[in-house]
Design a protein around this motif. Structure first.
Motif, PDB file in Angstrom:
ATOM      1  N   MET A 168      93.966  41.921  72.064  1.00 48.68           N
ATOM      2  CA  MET A 168      94.550  40.762  71.437  1.00 48.68           C
ATOM      3  C   MET A 168      93.970  40.619  70.040  1.00 48.68           C
ATOM      4  O   MET A 168      92.770  40.710  69.847  1.00 48.68           O
ATOM      5  CB  MET A 168      94.228  39.521  72.274  1.00 48.68           C
ATOM      6  CG  MET A 168      94.472  38.232  71.555  1.00 48.68           C
ATOM      7  SD  MET A 168      94.092  36.756  72.504  1.00 48.68           S
ATOM      8  CE  MET A 168      95.446  36.787  73.628  1.00 48.68           C
ATOM      9  N   LYS A 169      94.836  40.386  69.101  1.00 48.97           N
ATOM     10  CA  LYS A 169      94.418  40.173  67.716  1.00 48.97           C
ATOM     11  C   LYS A 169      94.359  38.676  67.446  1.00 48.97           C
ATOM     12  O   LYS A 169      95.325  37.956  67.676  1.00 48.97           O
ATOM     13  CB  LYS A 169      95.397  40.846  66.765  1.00 48.97           C
ATOM     14  CG  LYS A 169      94.990  40.704  65.324  1.00 48.97           C
ATOM     15  CD  LYS A 169      95.957  41.382  64.404  1.00 48.97           C
ATOM     16  CE  LYS A 169      95.481  41.134  62.984  1.00 48.97           C
ATOM     17  NZ  LYS A 169      96.398  41.595  61.994  1.00 48.97           N
ATOM     18  N   LEU A 170      93.222  38.223  66.956  1.00 42.88           N
ATOM     19  CA  LEU A 170      93.058  36.816  66.592  1.00 42.88           C
ATOM     20  C   LEU A 170      93.474  36.622  65.134  1.00 42.88           C
ATOM     21  O   LEU A 170      93.136  37.428  64.275  1.00 42.88           O
ATOM     22  CB  LEU A 170      91.615  36.373  66.778  1.00 42.88           C
ATOM     23  CG  LEU A 170      91.057  36.464  68.194  1.00 42.88           C
ATOM     24  CD1 LEU A 170      89.581  36.082  68.201  1.00 42.88           C
ATOM     25  CD2 LEU A 170      91.834  35.589  69.138  1.00 42.88           C
ATOM     26  N   GLU A 171      94.186  35.543  64.897  1.00 42.53           N
ATOM     27  CA  GLU A 171      94.612  35.206  63.544  1.00 42.53           C
ATOM     28  C   GLU A 171      93.587  34.257  62.913  1.00 42.53           C
ATOM     29  O   GLU A 171      93.028  33.409  63.601  1.00 42.53           O
ATOM     30  CB  GLU A 171      95.986  34.537  63.577  1.00 42.53           C
ATOM     31  CG  GLU A 171      97.083  35.423  64.118  1.00 42.53           C
ATOM     32  CD  GLU A 171      97.351  36.633  63.250  1.00 42.53           C
ATOM     33  OE1 GLU A 171      97.221  36.532  62.008  1.00 42.53           O
ATOM     34  OE2 GLU A 171      97.688  37.687  63.817  1.00 42.53           O
ATOM     35  N   PRO A 172      93.319  34.379  61.623  1.00 42.32           N
ATOM     36  CA  PRO A 172      92.380  33.471  60.957  1.00 42.32           C
ATOM     37  C   PRO A 172      92.835  32.017  61.071  1.00 42.32           C
ATOM     38  O   PRO A 172      94.027  31.724  61.140  1.00 42.32           O
ATOM     39  CB  PRO A 172      92.408  33.932  59.497  1.00 42.32           C
ATOM     40  CG  PRO A 172      92.892  35.344  59.547  1.00 42.32           C
ATOM     41  CD  PRO A 172      93.837  35.397  60.714  1.00 42.32           C
ATOM     42  N   GLY A 173      91.877  31.106  61.119  1.00 40.78           N
ATOM     43  CA  GLY A 173      92.165  29.686  61.228  1.00 40.78           C
ATOM     44  C   GLY A 173      92.205  29.250  62.680  1.00 40.78           C
ATOM     45  O   GLY A 173      91.790  29.982  63.579  1.00 40.78           O
ATOM     46  N   LEU A 174      92.692  28.044  62.923  1.00 43.63           N
ATOM     47  CA  LEU A 174      92.747  27.481  64.274  1.00 43.63           C
ATOM     48  C   LEU A 174      94.100  27.783  64.910  1.00 43.63           C
ATOM     49  O   LEU A 174      95.138  27.413  64.369  1.00 43.63           O
ATOM     50  CB  LEU A 174      92.520  25.966  64.219  1.00 43.63           C
ATOM     51  CG  LEU A 174      92.543  25.243  65.548  1.00 43.63           C
ATOM     52  CD1 LEU A 174      91.413  25.718  66.451  1.00 43.63           C
ATOM     53  CD2 LEU A 174      92.462  23.744  65.336  1.00 43.63           C
TER      54      LEU A 174
ATOM     55  N   LYS B  86      81.109  30.024  61.039  1.00 38.73           N
ATOM     56  CA  LYS B  86      81.083  30.515  62.419  1.00 38.73           C
ATOM     57  C   LYS B  86      82.485  30.396  63.025  1.00 38.73           C
ATOM     58  O   LYS B  86      83.217  29.460  62.752  1.00 38.73           O
ATOM     59  CB  LYS B  86      80.129  29.689  63.282  1.00 38.73           C
ATOM     60  CG  LYS B  86      78.711  29.593  62.761  1.00 38.73           C
ATOM     61  CD  LYS B  86      77.876  30.710  63.294  1.00 38.73           C
ATOM     62  CE  LYS B  86      76.404  30.538  63.031  1.00 38.73           C
ATOM     63  NZ  LYS B  86      75.990  30.612  61.665  1.00 38.73           N
ATOM     64  N   SER B  87      82.827  31.347  63.870  1.00 36.40           N
ATOM     65  CA  SER B  87      84.051  31.237  64.645  1.00 36.40           C
ATOM     66  C   SER B  87      83.768  30.333  65.834  1.00 36.40           C
ATOM     67  O   SER B  87      82.665  30.336  66.381  1.00 36.40           O
ATOM     68  CB  SER B  87      84.501  32.614  65.137  1.00 36.40           C
ATOM     69  OG  SER B  87      84.939  33.407  64.068  1.00 36.40           O
TER      70      SER B  87
ATOM     71  N   CYS C 173      91.079  29.022  69.251  1.00 31.67           N
ATOM     72  CA  CYS C 173      90.067  29.743  68.499  1.00 31.67           C
ATOM     73  C   CYS C 173      90.186  29.377  67.025  1.00 31.67           C
ATOM     74  O   CYS C 173      91.269  29.447  66.442  1.00 31.67           O
ATOM     75  CB  CYS C 173      90.240  31.255  68.678  1.00 31.67           C
ATOM     76  SG  CYS C 173      88.941  32.208  67.868  1.00 31.67           S
ATOM     77  N   LYS C 174      89.075  28.943  66.465  1.00 30.85           N
ATOM     78  CA  LYS C 174      88.977  28.740  65.017  1.00 30.85           C
ATOM     79  C   LYS C 174      88.281  29.994  64.502  1.00 30.85           C
ATOM     80  O   LYS C 174      87.056  30.092  64.510  1.00 30.85           O
ATOM     81  CB  LYS C 174      88.182  27.481  64.704  1.00 30.85           C
ATOM     82  CG  LYS C 174      88.126  27.157  63.222  1.00 30.85           C
ATOM     83  CD  LYS C 174      87.382  25.850  62.976  1.00 30.85           C
ATOM     84  CE  LYS C 174      87.296  25.539  61.504  1.00 30.85           C
ATOM     85  NZ  LYS C 174      86.492  24.328  61.265  1.00 30.85           N
ATOM     86  N   PHE C 175      89.087  30.979  64.145  1.00 25.32           N
ATOM     87  CA  PHE C 175      88.578  32.316  63.819  1.00 25.32           C
ATOM     88  C   PHE C 175      88.267  32.442  62.339  1.00 25.32           C
ATOM     89  O   PHE C 175      89.105  32.166  61.480  1.00 25.32           O
ATOM     90  CB  PHE C 175      89.602  33.365  64.243  1.00 25.32           C
ATOM     91  CG  PHE C 175      89.177  34.779  63.991  1.00 25.32           C
ATOM     92  CD1 PHE C 175      87.969  35.256  64.467  1.00 25.32           C
ATOM     93  CD2 PHE C 175      89.994  35.631  63.286  1.00 25.32           C
ATOM     94  CE1 PHE C 175      87.583  36.558  64.237  1.00 25.32           C
ATOM     95  CE2 PHE C 175      89.618  36.945  63.054  1.00 25.32           C
ATOM     96  CZ  PHE C 175      88.410  37.408  63.529  1.00 25.32           C
TER      97      PHE C 175
END
Length: 79
Positions: free
Chosen positions: A1-7, A58-59, A23-25
């Protein structure tokens, strides 16, 4: 799974159950802080971490335990 930047909101399947998390990445971060909804707390306990920058750089990972929040609520799950 790819996490996208931001919430962002995500849902994955684990052993046939849906597991929801936010996720707040922060891509440049090498650390993440885990918040686990369902261990003697509610989502209200975490809203201040989202509304304020207590953990700059921090994420943040907010997981709904099975049976809580937007995750699956199986009838045979022991709460």
């Amino acid at each position: 799974m790819k996490l996208e930047p931001g919430l962002n909101d995500y849902t994955i399947t684990v052993n046939g159950y849906l597991l929801h998390f936010k996720c707040k990445f922060v891509p440049a971060s090498k650390e993440a802080i885990l918040f686990f909804h369902g261990l003697a707390c509610s989502w209200d306990s975490f809203k201040y971490a989202l509304d304020n920058d207590y953990f700059p750089g921090k994420s943040l990972l907010f997981v709904d335990h099975i049976g809580f929040g937007e995750s699956s609520k199986p009838e045979d799950f022991s709460y």
